[in-house]
Motif scaffolding. Structure first.
Motif, mmCIF file in Angstrom:
data_model
loop_
_atom_site.group_PDB
_atom_site.id
_atom_site.type_symbol
_atom_site.label_atom_id
_atom_site.label_comp_id
_atom_site.label_asym_id
_atom_site.label_seq_id
_atom_site.Cartn_x
_atom_site.Cartn_y
_atom_site.Cartn_z
ATOM 1 N N PHE A 127 0.829 -1.200 0.000
ATOM 2 C CA PHE A 127 0.000 0.000 0.000
ATOM 3 C C PHE A 127 0.869 1.258 0.000
ATOM 4 O O PHE A 127 0.627 2.198 -0.763
ATOM 5 N N GLY A 128 1.871 1.296 0.844
ATOM 6 C CA GLY A 128 2.752 2.458 0.923
ATOM 7 C C GLY A 128 3.499 2.726 -0.372
ATOM 8 O O GLY A 128 3.668 3.877 -0.778
ATOM 9 N N LEU A 129 3.945 1.660 -1.039
ATOM 10 C CA LEU A 129 4.628 1.837 -2.321
ATOM 11 C C LEU A 129 3.673 2.396 -3.375
ATOM 12 O O LEU A 129 4.073 3.209 -4.216
ATOM 13 N N ALA A 130 2.409 1.972 -3.308
ATOM 14 C CA ALA A 130 1.410 2.541 -4.225
ATOM 15 C C ALA A 130 1.220 4.030 -3.941
ATOM 16 O O ALA A 130 1.162 4.843 -4.872
ATOM 17 N N LEU A 131 1.142 4.389 -2.668
ATOM 18 C CA LEU A 131 1.001 5.810 -2.319
ATOM 19 C C LEU A 131 2.199 6.606 -2.803
ATOM 20 O O LEU A 131 2.061 7.749 -3.245
ATOM 21 N N LYS A 132 3.359 5.998 -2.737
ATOM 22 C CA LYS A 132 4.580 6.678 -3.179
ATOM 23 C C LYS A 132 4.518 7.016 -4.673
ATOM 24 O O LYS A 132 5.084 8.014 -5.109
ATOM 25 N N ARG A 133 3.817 6.182 -5.448
ATOM 26 C CA ARG A 133 3.696 6.413 -6.889
ATOM 27 C C ARG A 133 2.628 7.460 -7.223
ATOM 28 O O ARG A 133 2.572 7.942 -8.349
ATOM 29 N N MET A 134 1.776 7.786 -6.256
ATOM 30 C CA MET A 134 0.722 8.772 -6.500
ATOM 31 C C MET A 134 1.268 10.187 -6.344
ATOM 32 O O MET A 134 2.249 10.406 -5.649
ATOM 33 N N ASN A 135 0.618 11.133 -6.951
ATOM 34 C CA ASN A 135 0.978 12.541 -6.795
ATOM 35 C C ASN A 135 0.247 13.056 -5.563
ATOM 36 O O ASN A 135 -0.909 13.459 -5.640
#
Length: 163
Positions: A133-141
């Motif tokens: 989940f955190g890695l996905a958030l990292k890819r978001m703006n």
């Protein structure tokens, strides 16, 4: 559990605006998820618009599974503030720190923090989901919501229980 113990997790320890993007998003998505079906649809829309339907569904499932584990195997009910509250509760701070630590790849520290949220036997699974989940958030703006920036913070919102 005494009333004081129940409220301790909601005690304000800071403000959402003091968090970095991943931490703030973790708290906001947690609040939204716990706010019911309409807010959960907003979470899905964010993920789908950021990642597309297929990948967005995977991110949503990781987050949903993580929230379910916290609810089902939590050491106690997590406390949260209302979706628009500028305050950061102590449980929310722990959750944000957990996600941020999992993203850095420090699995041992992340699992230690996870044991503050759930039973120790659930910590490895929760940590794996938090990393995804955190890695996905990292890819978001990620940016702080406009309504939370530039106004005086309020410490008067009432916390609610996660489950």
């Amino acid at each position: 559990m005494t009333s004081a113990q129940e409220k301790r997790g909601g005690a304000p320890v800071g403000f959402i605006t003091e968090l970095d993007g991943i931490e703030a998003a973790s708290v906001i998505y947690l609040r939204l998820w716990c706010d019911g079906p309409d807010a959960q649809a907003s979470v899905w829309n964010d993920f789908a618009s950021s990642f597309g339907a297929t990948q967005g569904r995977k991110v949503l499932k990781s987050f949903e599974h993580m929230c379910n584990l916290c609810s089902q195997y939590g050491r106690r009910p997590l406390m949260r503030h209302s979706v628009n509250c500028k305050c950061l509760g102590s449980d929310e701070s722990c959750f944000a720190n957990f996600i941020a630590t999992a993203v850095t790849g420090d699995r041992d520290d992340a699992m230690l923090i996870a044991t503050l949220l759930v039973r120790p036997d659930i910590a490895p699974l929760l940590t794996s989901l938090a990393t995804d989940f955190g890695l996905a958030l990292k890819r978001m703006n990620l940016r702080a919501p406009k309504h939370m920036v530039g106004e005086e913070p309020s410490l008067h919102s009432q916390p609610t229980i996660l489950h």
